[in-house]
Design a protein around this motif. Structure first.
Motif, PDB file in Angstrom:
ATOM      1  N   ASP A 258       0.832  -1.202   0.000  1.00  0.00           N
ATOM      2  CA  ASP A 258       0.000   0.000   0.000  1.00  0.00           C
ATOM      3  C   ASP A 258       0.868   1.255   0.000  1.00  0.00           C
ATOM      4  O   ASP A 258       0.621   2.203  -0.756  1.00  0.00           O
ATOM      5  N   GLN A 259       1.905   1.264   0.826  1.00  0.00           N
ATOM      6  CA  GLN A 259       2.800   2.416   0.893  1.00  0.00           C
ATOM      7  C   GLN A 259       3.534   2.625  -0.435  1.00  0.00           C
ATOM      8  O   GLN A 259       3.640   3.757  -0.930  1.00  0.00           O
ATOM      9  N   GLN A 260       4.034   1.546  -0.999  1.00  0.00           N
ATOM     10  CA  GLN A 260       4.774   1.658  -2.265  1.00  0.00           C
ATOM     11  C   GLN A 260       3.878   2.132  -3.400  1.00  0.00           C
ATOM     12  O   GLN A 260       4.326   2.883  -4.281  1.00  0.00           O
TER      13      GLN A 260
ATOM     14  N   ALA B 166       0.211   8.376  11.124  1.00  0.00           N
ATOM     15  CA  ALA B 166       1.530   7.750  11.044  1.00  0.00           C
ATOM     16  C   ALA B 166       1.770   7.156   9.658  1.00  0.00           C
ATOM     17  O   ALA B 166       2.846   7.306   9.073  1.00  0.00           O
ATOM     18  N   CYS B 167       0.734   6.507   9.118  1.00  0.00           N
ATOM     19  CA  CYS B 167       0.897   5.807   7.845  1.00  0.00           C
ATOM     20  C   CYS B 167       0.896   6.742   6.635  1.00  0.00           C
ATOM     21  O   CYS B 167       1.176   6.296   5.520  1.00  0.00           O
ATOM     22  N   ILE B 168       0.573   8.013   6.844  1.00  0.00           N
ATOM     23  CA  ILE B 168       0.539   8.962   5.732  1.00  0.00           C
ATOM     24  C   ILE B 168       1.893   9.633   5.506  1.00  0.00           C
ATOM     25  O   ILE B 168       2.091  10.347   4.521  1.00  0.00           O
TER      26      ILE B 168
ATOM     27  N   LEU C   2       4.941   8.695   4.526  1.00  0.00           N
ATOM     28  CA  LEU C   2       5.648   8.465   3.263  1.00  0.00           C
ATOM     29  C   LEU C   2       4.943   9.146   2.101  1.00  0.00           C
ATOM     30  O   LEU C   2       5.582   9.638   1.168  1.00  0.00           O
ATOM     31  N   THR C   3       3.615   9.181   2.149  1.00  0.00           N
ATOM     32  CA  THR C   3       2.844   9.854   1.102  1.00  0.00           C
ATOM     33  C   THR C   3       3.162  11.338   1.082  1.00  0.00           C
ATOM     34  O   THR C   3       3.415  11.929   0.020  1.00  0.00           O
ATOM     35  N   LEU C   4       3.137  11.956   2.251  1.00  0.00           N
ATOM     36  CA  LEU C   4       3.440  13.389   2.347  1.00  0.00           C
ATOM     37  C   LEU C   4       4.871  13.674   1.919  1.00  0.00           C
ATOM     38  O   LEU C   4       5.139  14.681   1.253  1.00  0.00           O
ATOM     39  N   ALA C   5       5.785  12.790   2.303  1.00  0.00           N
ATOM     40  CA  ALA C   5       7.189  12.985   1.927  1.00  0.00           C
ATOM     41  C   ALA C   5       7.364  12.898   0.414  1.00  0.00           C
ATOM     42  O   ALA C   5       8.107  13.684  -0.192  1.00  0.00           O
TER      43      ALA C   5
ATOM     44  N   THR D 189      -9.632  11.622   9.068  1.00  0.00           N
ATOM     45  CA  THR D 189      -8.269  12.133   9.209  1.00  0.00           C
ATOM     46  C   THR D 189      -7.744  12.666   7.889  1.00  0.00           C
ATOM     47  O   THR D 189      -7.146  13.747   7.823  1.00  0.00           O
ATOM     48  N   TYR D 190      -7.967  11.925   6.809  1.00  0.00           N
ATOM     49  CA  TYR D 190      -7.513  12.378   5.488  1.00  0.00           C
ATOM     50  C   TYR D 190      -8.191  13.693   5.108  1.00  0.00           C
ATOM     51  O   TYR D 190      -7.557  14.589   4.542  1.00  0.00           O
ATOM     52  N   ARG D 191      -9.475  13.805   5.403  1.00  0.00           N
ATOM     53  CA  ARG D 191     -10.179  15.060   5.099  1.00  0.00           C
ATOM     54  C   ARG D 191      -9.582  16.210   5.908  1.00  0.00           C
ATOM     55  O   ARG D 191      -9.372  17.307   5.369  1.00  0.00           O
ATOM     56  N   GLU D 192      -9.306  15.992   7.175  1.00  0.00           N
ATOM     57  CA  GLU D 192      -8.711  17.034   8.015  1.00  0.00           C
ATOM     58  C   GLU D 192      -7.353  17.467   7.486  1.00  0.00           C
ATOM     59  O   GLU D 192      -6.952  18.628   7.651  1.00  0.00           O
ATOM     60  N   MET D 193      -6.649  16.561   6.827  1.00  0.00           N
ATOM     61  CA  MET D 193      -5.317  16.863   6.297  1.00  0.00           C
ATOM     62  C   MET D 193      -5.381  17.493   4.909  1.00  0.00           C
ATOM     63  O   MET D 193      -4.343  17.805   4.324  1.00  0.00           O
TER      64      MET D 193
END
Length: 253
Positions: free
Chosen positions: A64-66, A101-103, A105-108, A141-145
């Motif tokens: 999922d991360q990749q 926490a899991c987001i 790598l996406t943000l990076a 959480t995704y919406r808040e971000m």
């Protein structure tokens, strides 16, 4: 590292190389590309099954991360000046232990490639049984971000209206089985008409996928749908952005 991230430490890596194809989502009213959906493919363009068959409970998180990182990296290379075009990324709710926490790598990846996070749409399918509380936590959480959210295959899975009553995503993608032959099927037209009306009332944008004919596209436009996706407009393009065919929709009717 928080205790909730124990799964990240215990999970296996995903060692199967893969890439992405992109299929446009079109706005038939403005005749523009609204977004591109990133679809996993083998490194030579092989179908998704060649990659997904290697995903299991141990490597699900890494996969999922990749996928997120690969989609953002490729889109950043391909989009160029298309700064307002969205990128729809499928995610696996069961691979997200703790949303913030899991987001990371996406943000990076977005920061490294200068891809605007506001243009990312996180799309999940309701086709598997999910922990609703966990899913709602992810979506909120995704919406808040600042990310947008979408339900895929709406109307075909386990969550459906029960989930919609608790959380209204930005987009609901109507399952293609409801779309097939809608121009000649009165029952499907009735179901989709009322579903689209309900979504509009809730402030959710309907998106119809799997469109294969001009008749289906015209009927959906008449029913108030402006976001569409399917082979009628463009097939997925491997490591490239397809230019959708919007000409026929421009013909008055």
């Amino acid at each position: 590292m928080p205790a909730s991230c124990q799964g990240c430490r215990d999970g296996a890596d995903f060692h199967i190389p893969f890439s992405m194809a992109f299929q446009p989502i079109v706005d038939v009213v403005s005749k523009t590309t609204f977004a591109h959906e990133a679809l996993v493919r083998g490194t030579a363009g092989e179908g998704a099954g060649t990659v997904l068959s290697a995903v299991d409970d141990q490597n699900r998180y890494a996969f999922d991360q990749q996928c997120r990182v690969k989609a953002i990296e490729l889109a950043a290379q391909l989009y160029g000046a298309q700064s307002d075009v969205g990128l729809s990324i499928n995610f696996l709710p069961n691979a997200v232990y703790e949303p913030r926490a899991c987001i990371r790598l996406t943000l990076a990846a977005a920061a490294r490639t200068k891809f605007p996070p506001k243009n990312i749409i996180f799309e999940f399918t309701e086709g598997e049984i999910l922990d609703t509380a966990h899913l709602l936590n992810i979506l909120k959480t995704y919406r808040e971000m600042g990310f947008r959210t979408a339900i895929d295959d709406f109307g075909a899975g386990h969550a459906g209206l029960a989930l919609l009553a608790k959380f209204q995503p930005d987009i609901a993608k109507l399952d293609m089985d409801l779309i097939r032959d809608i121009d000649t099927d009165k029952v499907r037209r009735t179901i989709v008409r009322h579903t689209v009306s309900m979504l509009h009332d809730l402030g959710v944008t309907p998106l119809c996928e799997g469109i294969e004919t001009e008749g289906e596209a015209r009927t959906l436009e008449d029913l108030g749908v402006r976001l569409m996706q399917g082979y009628f407009f463009a097939r997925p393009s491997f490591e490239a952005l397809a230019q959708p065919a919007l000409g026929p929709m421009a013909v008055p009717h």
